[in-house]
Each structure stands twice: as C-alpha cells, then as structure tokens.
Write a protein that holds these residues in place. Structure first.
Motif, short mmCIF file in Angstrom:
data_model
loop_
_atom_site.label_atom_id
_atom_site.label_comp_id
_atom_site.label_asym_id
_atom_site.label_seq_id
_atom_site.Cartn_x
_atom_site.Cartn_y
_atom_site.Cartn_z
N ASP A 119 -5.39 -4.83 -5.71
CA ASP A 119 -5.84 -3.45 -5.47
C ASP A 119 -5.71 -2.59 -6.72
OD1 ASP A 119 -6.62 -3.64 -2.78
OD2 ASP A 119 -4.56 -3.38 -2.08
N THR A 176 -3.72 -8.89 -0.85
CA THR A 176 -3.59 -7.54 -0.29
C THR A 176 -2.44 -6.86 -1.00
OG1 THR A 176 -4.38 -8.27 1.88
CG2 THR A 176 -3.16 -6.20 1.80
N HIS A 231 0.80 -1.22 0.00
CA HIS A 231 0.00 0.00 0.00
C HIS A 231 0.83 1.27 0.00
CE1 HIS A 231 -3.61 -2.45 1.70
NE2 HIS A 231 -3.48 -2.58 0.41
N GLY A 246 -7.51 -1.68 -0.18
CA GLY A 246 -8.84 -2.22 0.11
C GLY A 246 -9.75 -2.34 -1.09
#
Length: 216
Positions: A149, A204, A124, A195
C-alpha cells in the motif's frame, strides 16, 4: 518509470539530499523482495512489536537484519524480544543499496558497506511519528524501499518535529534516498492509504525496507 501511469511521476529532489525515484523496483523485483521479507519475518528474531522507553508500543511491526535496532541503539541479539541472534544482512542488499544511491545521486556510493536493514510492516492503522535516524555512527545515505500500500511520507527539517515539512506519496516499488543535508532530518509516516497495493503482490498493508550503514 511506473508502468501504466496515466500521468508518469518523474524523479524529484524533495529536499536537498532527499531524492524520490518512483517505480524504481519493477514488479519482479518487488515480488523477490517481498518473498525475502516474509522469510525474514519468521521467528526466531522475527517480526516484533517495539516497546518504547515510555512504555508505549509502536504501531508498526519490525524485523532487523545485520544489527538489531532497539530504542535507542543497536545490538547483535534481539535484546527486547526473544533474545535470538539477529538475522544476517545479505550481501545482495548492500549491492541494492549502493545501486540505489548511485541512481539517486548520479555518482557512486561511498566506500562504507551497508550492513543494517530495518523492515517495518504497516497495517492500515499504523503510522510512524516524526523521528530521525540518529543511532548510526555513519552519515551514509539512508535507502528506503516501499512495497504494498502507498503511504504519505513526511520529510521535515533537522531542527525539530515541527514545520516546515514536505509530504510525498510513496507507492509500491518507489525508492527514496536521503543523505547529505537530509540525513538527520526528522521524518515520519502520518498515514497509509488502504487498498492501493498492486494486486499481483498479494500484500495487504505496507512494507518499508530501510538500508543503512551502521558505522559500528
């Protein structure tokens, strides 16, 4: 076409030679590709962090197939890692890339076989600065596939890293092909959108698989 989209995203040419096909990979195809990426990421010649000549570390982690990319060239072994032979480029990826080019441009891909895959994993916090894919000796289109993602993909121009540029959101299953006038355009990923991965993937972060013709 995306399944379950309230407002379906149509195919779009985001710049001359750069075509975005949303939802090109269905869920089953995404799961198969994700399983392959997990196998490729295993050592030897597995997922690694790239150190640039300046000494800085890229925030993405990378594994290569066919030819091993390092700044700024290609080798048959992981010269900046464990020294192992690069993993082979499977023929089915060439078929996938050629199908992608045909679907994007409405005409068959050229005669050159795709022989390089760069698989980049973005957590992320990861991003990719503006750069161009200039280490290949072929101008065949680059095929880019997204899993997990969503991200903001920034397509710039061929003159430098500054504006003008176009930002487009790439989601899991999306295809982006850039060739012709866009083949040597600067591009990057300024951010990942946490997310947003399809829950069925169990992933993830973001995986980006770019398929290229080396010309080597």
């Amino acid at each position: 076409m995306d399944d379950g989209e309230l407002f379906p995203r149509p195919p779009a040419e985001i710049a001359p030679g750069a075509v975005h096909l949303p939802g090109w990979l269905d869920q089953d195809a995404q799961l198969r590709l994700l399983a392959a990426c997990r196998e490729w990421a295993r050592p030897p010649a597995g997922l690694r962090t790239v150190r640039m000549p300046s000494g800085g570390l890229m925030s993405v982690r990378t594994v290569c197939l066919g030819w091993h990319w390092f700044p700024y060239g290609y080798a048959r072994t992981v010269v900046d890692g464990d020294g192992a032979p690069v993993k082979p480029f499977p023929p089915w990826l060439d078929a996938l890339a050629r199908d992608a080019v045909t679907r994007a441009y409405g005409r068959p891909a050229g005669p050159e076989a795709y022989d390089i895959a760069l698989v980049n994993f973005y957590d992320h916090a990861a991003k990719m600065g503006m750069h161009r894919d200039g280490d290949e000796r072929s101008d065949a289109p680059v095929v880019s596939l997204s899993l997990g993602d969503a991200c903001v993909f920034r397509l710039g121009n061929t003159d430098g890293r500054t504006r003008p540029w176009t930002d487009v959101e790439l989601r899991s299953g999306d295809l982006l092909v850039f060739g012709g006038p866009a083949r040597r355009a600067y591009h990057g990923v300024p951010r990942v959108l946490p997310g947003t991965a399809p829950p069925a993937l169990g992933l993830t972060g973001r995986l980006n698989i770019t398929l290229r013709v080396s010309g080597l």
